[in-house]
Design a protein around this motif. Sequence first.
Motif, mmCIF file in Angstrom:
data_model
loop_
_atom_site.group_PDB
_atom_site.id
_atom_site.type_symbol
_atom_site.label_atom_id
_atom_site.label_comp_id
_atom_site.label_asym_id
_atom_site.label_seq_id
_atom_site.Cartn_x
_atom_site.Cartn_y
_atom_site.Cartn_z
ATOM 1 N N GLY A 191 0.814 -1.208 0.000
ATOM 2 C CA GLY A 191 0.000 0.000 0.000
ATOM 3 C C GLY A 191 0.846 1.255 0.000
ATOM 4 N N THR A 192 1.912 1.248 0.792
ATOM 5 C CA THR A 192 2.825 2.393 0.813
ATOM 6 C C THR A 192 3.475 2.592 -0.550
ATOM 7 N N ARG A 196 2.838 6.015 -2.978
ATOM 8 C CA ARG A 196 3.954 6.900 -3.273
ATOM 9 C C ARG A 196 4.139 7.138 -4.770
ATOM 10 N N SER A 197 3.507 6.334 -5.584
ATOM 11 C CA SER A 197 3.636 6.462 -7.036
ATOM 12 C C SER A 197 2.330 6.975 -7.624
ATOM 13 N N SER A 313 3.592 -2.916 -14.332
ATOM 14 C CA SER A 313 4.949 -3.458 -14.415
ATOM 15 C C SER A 313 5.965 -2.365 -14.715
ATOM 16 N N ASN A 314 5.629 -1.455 -15.625
ATOM 17 C CA ASN A 314 6.557 -0.387 -15.999
ATOM 18 C C ASN A 314 6.764 0.614 -14.874
ATOM 19 N N ALA A 315 5.773 0.741 -13.995
ATOM 20 C CA ALA A 315 5.870 1.715 -12.903
ATOM 21 C C ALA A 315 6.465 1.118 -11.641
ATOM 22 N N SER A 316 6.849 -0.168 -11.677
ATOM 23 C CA SER A 316 7.365 -0.849 -10.496
ATOM 24 C C SER A 316 8.789 -1.321 -10.755
ATOM 25 N N GLU A 384 5.147 7.016 -15.223
ATOM 26 C CA GLU A 384 6.461 7.342 -14.685
ATOM 27 C C GLU A 384 7.250 6.069 -14.446
ATOM 28 N N LYS A 385 8.565 6.222 -14.467
ATOM 29 C CA LYS A 385 9.437 5.088 -14.208
ATOM 30 C C LYS A 385 9.638 4.933 -12.712
#
Length: 404
Positions: A191-192, A196-197, A313-316, A384-385
Amino acid sequence: MALRLLLHLLFPLCVHWVGKEMTVSVLVDVTTAALCSGGSTCAEVIYINGLKQTIVGIFKMVVLPLLGQLADEYGRKPLLMITVSTAIFPVASLAWNNADVVDESMRAAAFSCITGLLSASHVLGNILARFLSENCIFEVSLAILIFVPVYMQLFLVETVRPAPRQDQHSTGCTMIFKVLQERCISMKQAGTLVLRSSTLKGISIVSFFYELGMSGISGILLYYLKAAFGFDKNQFSEILMMVGIGSIFSQMLVLPLVNPLVGEKLILCTALLGSIAYALFYGLAWASWVPYLSASFGVIYALVTPATCAIISNASSSSNQGKAQGFVAGIQSVASLLSPLAMSPLTSWFLSSDAPFDCKGFSIICASLCMMIALCYAVLLKEEKPANEESKNSMEDVEAPLLS
């Protein structure tokens, strides 16, 4: 060797999906005949179907966060055996096993093939439902579903070595409490991570509203078509086959070609537009051919799931893939749990003679509003990356993706 392992995995799962899908269309006729005393619909059948969907949502919400750790501790094969036997979460187990036997550079292509095989299995299951008599469908499905765990037991090879268990002499209650405590900590971390993203937070909202609308439609659609147009298992099978064939085409052919050109966000927005059109045509259907037109939009809205997974997947980061996918899967489970609470009474009301105005598909139109909200958030989504930071305890943080 990897190809052989994947073959022994995909073949029984395709057979499993065929066995499950072939009963979907006939169940509507069976439950309606049993509960509605010769009528085409009644409140009881709508509410029982909603209760079934709610129970499944509760189990998904409770069990899904535990599957990853159980697979790591006891191995992939035992978990697959249990899930195909209970027919709850074979897709989630498949994702972990796929990650074990397929090289990292080929996982996206392998996952695309798997989703296409799932759609192909649904098509084959509906073909069998279309041409088999109602009296023998359940017997054939039962035989198929029994065959799958037997085949897995004989031919499927374990792909991971189960981690050594600590506290071998702990009581069952202590072990259960420990697992739940660890999963609560992991979900809190997930969750955190998502909060944050901005990308993960946005796609979580998109997933929630899309699943809220689509799961609500899926739960009552066949009962609505039976009440509004007198459809039976043959028409249900034809409509479901159209959706399945469209999904195969878009997932296995269109998506790999279009994605490098336009990106996941545009694909997601286009697919959400298709899902809105799909819902509105069903809700406003004025003739018996309109549902077939609506089903054709399955070619487009089938891309929502792969586009969503790609954005997550791209954001993690590589060490947070499982946490991010699992958190969004949990949000989708909550949505599928909530949707029948509104859809069941609303559908029952507008299919009855006490409806305030003549619009049998009004509940489906309401569900389309949820997908419109999802589209609005998808348009505002900022890709975003992930931040270039690794976990302090990487061995504890790396988890297999959890997919529902």
